[in-house]
Every structure is written in structure tokens, then in C-alpha cells.
Design an enzyme around this catalytic site. Sequence first.
Site, mmCIF file in Angstrom:
data_model
loop_
_atom_site.group_PDB
_atom_site.id
_atom_site.type_symbol
_atom_site.label_atom_id
_atom_site.label_comp_id
_atom_site.label_asym_id
_atom_site.label_seq_id
_atom_site.Cartn_x
_atom_site.Cartn_y
_atom_site.Cartn_z
ATOM 1 N N CYS A 102 0.699 -1.175 -0.142
ATOM 2 C CA CYS A 102 -0.089 -0.016 0.026
ATOM 3 C C CYS A 102 0.816 1.218 -0.139
ATOM 4 O O CYS A 102 1.860 1.443 0.803
ATOM 5 C CB CYS A 102 -0.901 -0.121 1.263
ATOM 6 S SG CYS A 102 -2.165 1.486 1.241
ATOM 7 N N GLU A 145 -8.956 -0.593 -2.695
ATOM 8 C CA GLU A 145 -9.122 0.544 -2.515
ATOM 9 C C GLU A 145 -10.438 0.804 -2.000
ATOM 10 O O GLU A 145 -10.718 2.090 -1.351
ATOM 11 C CB GLU A 145 -9.184 1.098 -4.109
ATOM 12 C CG GLU A 145 -7.910 0.688 -4.855
ATOM 13 C CD GLU A 145 -6.611 1.193 -4.021
ATOM 14 O OE1 GLU A 145 -6.646 2.328 -3.361
ATOM 15 O OE2 GLU A 145 -5.414 0.863 -4.225
ATOM 16 N N HIS A 148 -10.111 1.387 1.676
ATOM 17 C CA HIS A 148 -9.700 2.998 2.148
ATOM 18 C C HIS A 148 -10.732 3.949 1.978
ATOM 19 O O HIS A 148 -10.658 4.699 2.947
ATOM 20 C CB HIS A 148 -8.787 3.395 0.769
ATOM 21 C CG HIS A 148 -7.417 2.896 1.039
ATOM 22 N ND1 HIS A 148 -6.608 3.268 2.088
ATOM 23 C CD2 HIS A 148 -6.556 2.264 0.131
ATOM 24 C CE1 HIS A 148 -5.299 2.772 1.869
ATOM 25 N NE2 HIS A 148 -5.189 2.086 0.689
HETATM 26 ZN ZN LIG Z 1 -3.402 1.161 0.017
#
Ligand SMILES: [Zn+2]
Length: 172
Positions: A102, A145, A148
Site C-alpha cells: 500500500c 481501494e 480505503h
Molecule cells: Zn492502499
Amino acid sequence: MQLKPLLSIATTGEKILTQIAEPVTAFDQALHTLANNMLNTMLGANGVGIAATQVFNRAAMFIMASNPNERYPDAPSMAPTVVINPQILSVSIATEAGIEGCLSVPGQRLSIARHSEIEVQYQSLDGQLHQQTLTGFVARIFQHEYDHLQGITLLERINLTTPQVQVQVSQC
Ligand SMILES: [Zn+2]
């Protein structure tokens, strides 16, 4: 591609990485500019995906752009895809473990279990709605994602899924 200044990337400890993104309602020039800057930032960092929260923006948007690079030499090639207001509609029971890094967690690669196949819905930059079934590495990027945008990084995910192996590497 027009090159623009790279955005700074939030790393572990930044509050923005724990915050839930907000739905995008204006599909305007500012959103196009943000997407373009995110793409250049991601490419400059050899990423295969980047979420807006990683560049200190609360928009529910990410880019997935799997391509072989020095961080992911075996990644499949795909055109960069801007994903806005994503939803995961269904997931396979089957999961598979794979090594992930990441951009917000520099220097670590972790084995994370992800659903092998997911059915997703999202909007593109023009506001159009898309439904797709994703598998394998691209499904993995989408799930990473998407996390996130929920304020979750792979460091939290490793405690939510099994099997798990933590791998420390000296370079990122
Ligand atoms: Zn990430």
C-alpha cells in the site's frame, strides 16, 4: 499525458486514512483534475491503485490501474479506471490470499485474503453507472481501494481475515 505536480500521499498515522469517504455528487472539472492528479501520483509511485483519501481528499473515488511494474511484476495490464461512489453488490464465498502493498504503508508487503470474485457497481467521471464482475488481481485492487474509502487499510484487514502471513521487506 499531461504531467502535473504529484500529490502528497498520506501514510499510516494520518487521520484521513481512518475516515469514511463522502459520496461524490458533482461530476465537474474539479473531479476530473483530482482524478488526473491521482493517476499521475499513483504512476509516479509505481502503484496499481490509489484512493482519494490517500491524497487527503474525502471523495468516494479511487483509481485502479493494474499494470506490471517493479512493485507488481506479475500484475495483469488494464487501462486506468476511475471508480466513483463504488458499491460491492455481492462477493464469492471463495477467497484467496495474495501479497499486497500500500502506498500509505511504505515498506510492508502483507498476505491478505480477498474474495476471489466480486460484483461491483460504480460511476465513471461522466456520472454513468457501471456494473461489472471482477476476478483475481483486479478484484483484489477493488477491495483494497474500497477499504480505503471505509477508513480501513490492509493493516486492519490483516486482523479481519485468515490466513495471514506478515512479511517484512527492506525496500518498498
Ligand atoms: Zn492502499
